[in-house]
Design an enzyme around this catalytic site. Structure first.
Site, PDB file in Angstrom:
ATOM      1  N   CYS A 135       1.052  -1.402   0.358  1.00  0.00           N
ATOM      2  CA  CYS A 135      -0.131  -0.268   0.146  1.00  0.00           C
ATOM      3  C   CYS A 135       0.865   1.073   0.052  1.00  0.00           C
ATOM      4  O   CYS A 135       1.374   1.598   1.108  1.00  0.00           O
ATOM      5  CB  CYS A 135      -0.813   0.004   0.743  1.00  0.00           C
ATOM      6  SG  CYS A 135      -1.728   2.070   1.489  1.00  0.00           S
ATOM      7  N   CYS A 138      -0.417   3.957   1.956  1.00  0.00           N
ATOM      8  CA  CYS A 138      -0.365   4.257   3.399  1.00  0.00           C
ATOM      9  C   CYS A 138       0.776   4.222   4.453  1.00  0.00           C
ATOM     10  O   CYS A 138       1.261   4.855   4.779  1.00  0.00           O
ATOM     11  CB  CYS A 138      -0.548   3.069   3.984  1.00  0.00           C
ATOM     12  SG  CYS A 138      -2.037   2.220   3.038  1.00  0.00           S
ATOM     13  N   ASP A 139       2.133   3.880   3.626  1.00  0.00           N
ATOM     14  CA  ASP A 139       3.529   3.783   3.798  1.00  0.00           C
ATOM     15  C   ASP A 139       4.295   4.885   2.608  1.00  0.00           C
ATOM     16  O   ASP A 139       5.483   4.945   2.664  1.00  0.00           O
ATOM     17  CB  ASP A 139       4.079   2.597   4.164  1.00  0.00           C
ATOM     18  CG  ASP A 139       3.185   1.796   3.889  1.00  0.00           C
ATOM     19  OD1 ASP A 139       2.784   1.467   5.457  1.00  0.00           O
ATOM     20  OD2 ASP A 139       3.698   0.489   3.990  1.00  0.00           O
TER      21      ASP A 139
END
Ligand code: NAP
Length: 306
Positions: A135, A138-139
């Site tokens: 992801c 997200c990261d």
């Protein structure tokens, strides 16, 4: 066992499930949606959507998920955050097991989506969350001025590689062929981006690092040569697997494990509808998931009326 019998149970709170829910609650059906994680599905792992109509400047995946959820709330769609473990059909009714509870319903819209595939190479599992990610949304921000790699050549890989160029100093796209699968406009942007290096005909064979990702072992599929590149993050986008275990013994699946439906989204089982990425023939877009959800809900309503 709960006493009430639902008209419709929707399983999954991604774009297909939320849309089915909006339609069902507007039709004043006795409906409930079960979601085992967070609403939004794969939209949550998509940084930016450019092809969802109505948002000419694009929209973030999180933001679109929130808007859809808000709209479902407006129509008072009940959502419960828990998993459905089993489905069986008894006569005209579907019996769903959720923990120790049995839920009875006259129709089901399955909108369980799909899960990102893993590469299955050494180091991948051990370093997941420590440099290995599925992801970028997200990261990605953790990799400011760092070097990262994206594995895969489809829309997800290439779009997320472009997203990662906002943060990273260098993004390697590691693709097993010499041509991208992503749509032409996205591919062109990646090929023209100075921060992106294409590693053609190359596969990831190992993720190395003690506590964090430090190095990736790559193999040229044409020559068999191996080499390593330094990278602190690796984002894996090598396709998806449909989440259809729940109905694998109930409904007909295609050879890829996707639920076979007719054009009304009805599966081989009367009263059981499938919508979104886990439906056979789906083009696996947010737009198509929304269309599937609406169609499934509409025809489930007709089925119940009949
Ligand atoms: P995908 O289209 O199936 O692409 C997977 C990529 O991973 C392919 O390039 C494939 O290589 C590669 N791959 C698969 N297994 C591999 C392995 N074992 N080792 C190395 N490489 C491997 O998956 P996706 O990108 O996740 O997209 C899924 C669906 O969602 C697609 O229908 C896509 O169009 C859609 N999607 C749409 C958008 C959008 O419209 N904005 C965004 C994201 C996703 P090959 O090319 O050689 O097969």
């Amino acid at each position: 066992m709960t006493d009430s019998i639902y008209d419709m149970v929707i399983i999954g709170g991604g774009p297909a499930g939320l849309t089915a829910g909006i339609y069902a609650s507007r039709a004043l059906m006795n409906v409930i949606l079960f979601e085992k994680g967070a609403y939004g599905g794969q939209m949550l792992t998509t940084a930016h959507l450019e092809n969802y109509p109505g948002f000419p400047d694009g929209i973030g995946g999180f933001e679109l998920a929130d808007l859809m959820h808000k709209q479902a709330e407006t129509f008072e769609l009940p959502i419960e955050y828990r998993s459905v473990d089993k489905i069986r059909k008894e006569g005209e009714l579907f019996i769903l097991d959720s923990g120790s509870e049995e839920i009875r319903t006259r129709s089901v819209v399955l909108a369980t989506g799909a899960t990102p595939n893993k590469m299955g190479v050494p180091g991948e599992e051990r370093l997941t969350g420590r440099g290995v990610s599925y992801c970028a949304t997200c990261d990605g921000a953790l990799y400011r001025d760092r070097t990262v790699a994206v594995i895969g050549g489809g829309d997800s890989a290439v779009e997320e590689a472009l997203f990662l160029t906002r943060f990273a100093r260098r993004v390697h796209i590691v693709h097993r062929r010499d041509q991208l699968r992503a749509v032409p406009l996205t591919s062109k942007r990646a090929l023209e981006n100075e921060k992106i290096t294409m590693e053609w005909n190359t596969v990831l064979t190992e993720v190395r690092g003690e506590d964090e990702v430090k190095e990736l072992l790559l193999k040229d599929v044409k020559t068999g040569e191996t080499r390593s590149i330094e990278a602190e993050g690796v984002f894996i986008y090598v396709g998806i697997t449909p989440n259809t275990d729940l109905v694998s013994e109930l409904a007909q699946l295609d050879s890829g494990g996707y639920v076979v439906t007719d054009q009304t989204m009805r599966s081989s089982v009367p009263g059981l509808y499938a919508a979104g990425d886990m439906r056979s023939g789906s083009i696996r877009q947010v737009t198509s998931a929304v269309g599937d959800g609406a169609t499934a809900s509409f025809y489930a309503y007709k089925y119940l009326e009949e």
